[in-house]
Design a protein around this motif. Structure first.
Motif, PDB file in Angstrom:
ATOM      1  N   GLY A 183      27.962  35.890   9.456  1.00  9.69           N
ATOM      2  CA  GLY A 183      29.022  35.438   8.903  1.00  9.69           C
ATOM      3  C   GLY A 183      29.767  34.570   9.457  1.00  9.69           C
ATOM      4  O   GLY A 183      30.919  34.309   9.268  1.00  9.69           O
ATOM      5  N   LEU A 184      29.031  33.820  10.406  1.00 10.79           N
ATOM      6  CA  LEU A 184      29.956  32.985  11.549  1.00 10.79           C
ATOM      7  C   LEU A 184      29.856  31.533  11.436  1.00 10.79           C
ATOM      8  O   LEU A 184      29.977  30.837  12.400  1.00 10.79           O
ATOM      9  N   THR A 185      29.389  31.084  10.453  1.00 12.86           N
ATOM     10  CA  THR A 185      29.072  29.793  10.496  1.00 12.86           C
ATOM     11  C   THR A 185      30.216  28.630  10.415  1.00 12.86           C
ATOM     12  O   THR A 185      30.160  27.556  10.956  1.00 12.86           O
ATOM     13  N   ARG A 186      31.245  29.331  10.278  1.00  9.58           N
ATOM     14  CA  ARG A 186      32.831  28.377  10.377  1.00  9.58           C
ATOM     15  C   ARG A 186      33.474  28.892  11.492  1.00  9.58           C
ATOM     16  O   ARG A 186      34.582  28.538  11.463  1.00  9.58           O
ATOM     17  N   SER A 187      32.808  29.620  12.346  1.00  7.94           N
ATOM     18  CA  SER A 187      33.616  30.392  13.562  1.00  7.94           C
ATOM     19  C   SER A 187      32.930  29.979  14.824  1.00  7.94           C
ATOM     20  O   SER A 187      33.629  30.425  15.710  1.00  7.94           O
ATOM     21  N   VAL A 188      31.941  29.287  14.855  1.00  6.41           N
ATOM     22  CA  VAL A 188      31.113  28.859  16.103  1.00  6.41           C
ATOM     23  C   VAL A 188      30.796  27.481  16.097  1.00  6.41           C
ATOM     24  O   VAL A 188      30.082  27.044  15.263  1.00  6.41           O
ATOM     25  N   PHE A 189      31.356  26.935  17.162  1.00 10.52           N
ATOM     26  CA  PHE A 189      30.755  25.451  17.395  1.00 10.52           C
ATOM     27  C   PHE A 189      29.479  25.601  18.188  1.00 10.52           C
ATOM     28  O   PHE A 189      29.294  26.296  19.223  1.00 10.52           O
ATOM     29  N   LEU A 204      21.313  22.499  10.116  1.00 10.47           N
ATOM     30  CA  LEU A 204      21.382  24.101   9.661  1.00 10.47           C
ATOM     31  C   LEU A 204      22.466  24.729   9.141  1.00 10.47           C
ATOM     32  O   LEU A 204      22.264  26.005   9.222  1.00 10.47           O
ATOM     33  N   GLY A 205      23.532  23.825   8.769  1.00  9.83           N
ATOM     34  CA  GLY A 205      24.650  24.538   8.215  1.00  9.83           C
ATOM     35  C   GLY A 205      25.588  24.929   9.437  1.00  9.83           C
ATOM     36  O   GLY A 205      26.510  25.692   8.821  1.00  9.83           O
ATOM     37  N   LEU A 206      25.776  24.421  10.470  1.00 14.85           N
ATOM     38  CA  LEU A 206      26.587  25.218  11.488  1.00 14.85           C
ATOM     39  C   LEU A 206      27.500  24.054  11.874  1.00 14.85           C
ATOM     40  O   LEU A 206      27.288  22.510  11.495  1.00 14.85           O
ATOM     41  N   LEU A 207      28.404  24.359  12.504  1.00 19.14           N
ATOM     42  CA  LEU A 207      29.532  23.336  13.088  1.00 19.14           C
ATOM     43  C   LEU A 207      29.062  22.781  14.237  1.00 19.14           C
ATOM     44  O   LEU A 207      28.634  23.278  15.256  1.00 19.14           O
ATOM     45  N   SER A 208      28.946  21.414  14.357  1.00 23.96           N
ATOM     46  CA  SER A 208      28.013  20.555  15.238  1.00 23.96           C
ATOM     47  C   SER A 208      29.313  19.983  16.283  1.00 23.96           C
ATOM     48  O   SER A 208      30.420  19.569  15.763  1.00 23.96           O
TER      49      SER A 208
END
Length: 294
Positions: A183-189, A204-208
């Protein structure tokens, strides 16, 4: 320590006696948090996300490589406990069996007691690798195994914002799975030097995040990336005009690497950067407490 016969040929034994003794050592001897340090950001009702970052953000690069053993669990823990950075940065590489591990170089030679390519090992063989702390580091540090990415996410995920560099773009699906599962998609660049990899990270829905050198920034037009780059990571040595253009790009966050002095920090902040990626988060924080620009 026993290696499979297929591994013996590709690993160079370095300081064999030191390795044997290092294998029994597991963690740091930590001299304690810096005086007056901010309390670490903690997980409350849910995982801490980038929305909680302050206006000016400090990042411990590789955990703060001038203060702790780089890319080590003990170094990351020390940076977290000292509270002098709001983001922990680390590098990732992929083992032969697809396990993502925390490591910067392609080879083991510079920072461990062994030699050979990281990608030649599997997860079982990784258990025998031991980091070699630099003698010049302040404090007392013991050798330890470099962690896996899963171990770092489990230890720090949701308690502090993380920044990981995907040294091998093939690892993106595996990294995405580890991040999503926690559940860390908004917590990890997820960081890369390649804007096209950043586009893949975004899909992929992650922070780039994309980092660029001073030379690259001379011809970059970062405004072209603003639809899929969440964080632009710029070389502090770039020209004023290039840094100013990055700040005006429309990308929400522009942070500068790798800063180690007050003067470098003050310059990039004056040019509009809103983050500082540093090998010396403790030293810069102490300077700020003495009255330097925060």
């Amino acid at each position: 320590m026993t290696w499979r016969p297929t591994v013996v040929g590709m690993l160079t034994r370095i300081a064999l006696t030191g390795l044997a003794s290092a294998a029994s050592l597991v963690s740091l001897t930590f001299t304690g948090p810096a005086s007056g340090a901010l309390a670490p950001l903690e997980w409350g009702a849910g995982p801490l996300t980038v929305a909680a970052l302050p206006r000016i953000t400090y990042v411990a690069h590789r955990g703060g490589a001038r203060e702790v053993p780089e890319n080590s669990m003990s170094g990351l823990m020390a940076a977290y406990e000292r509270g002098t950075a709001q983001v922990l940065d680390f590098d990732t590489r992929l083992l032969r069996d697809g396990t993502p591990v925390v490591f910067h170089d392609e080879t083991l030679n510079r920072t461990t007691y062994l030699g050979g390519e990281v990608r030649r090992l599997d997860a079982r063989e990784w258990q025998g690798v031991r980091l070699r702390p630099k003698d010049a580091l302040p404090g007392s540090w013991r050798s330890e195994r470099p962690p896996t990415v899963a171990e770092v996410l489990d230890r720090f995920g949701g308690r502090i914002v993380l920044m990981l560099e995907a040294k091998d773009p093939r690892s993106l699906p595996r990294l995405a799975g580890l991040i999503r599962a926690r559940g860390l998609t908004r917590s990890v660049f997820v960081n890369s030097n390649d804007p096209e990899v950043a586009r893949r990270v975004h899909r992929l829905g992650l922070l780039s995040q994309v980092w660029r050198s001073a030379q690259q920034l001379r011809t970059d037009r970062p405004e072209r990336w603003r639809s899929y780059v969440d964080l632009l990571d710029v070389d502090h040595r770039a020209r004023d005009a290039d840094l100013a253009r990055a700040v005006r790009s429309g990308i929400r966050r522009v942070w500068a690497h790798t800063v180690v002095t007050d003067a470098q920090r003050n310059r990039v902040l004056a040019l509009g950067c809103d983050g500082v990626i540093t090998d010396a988060p403790g030293r810069l924080a102490r300077a700020a407490q003495r009255g330097a620009r925060p």
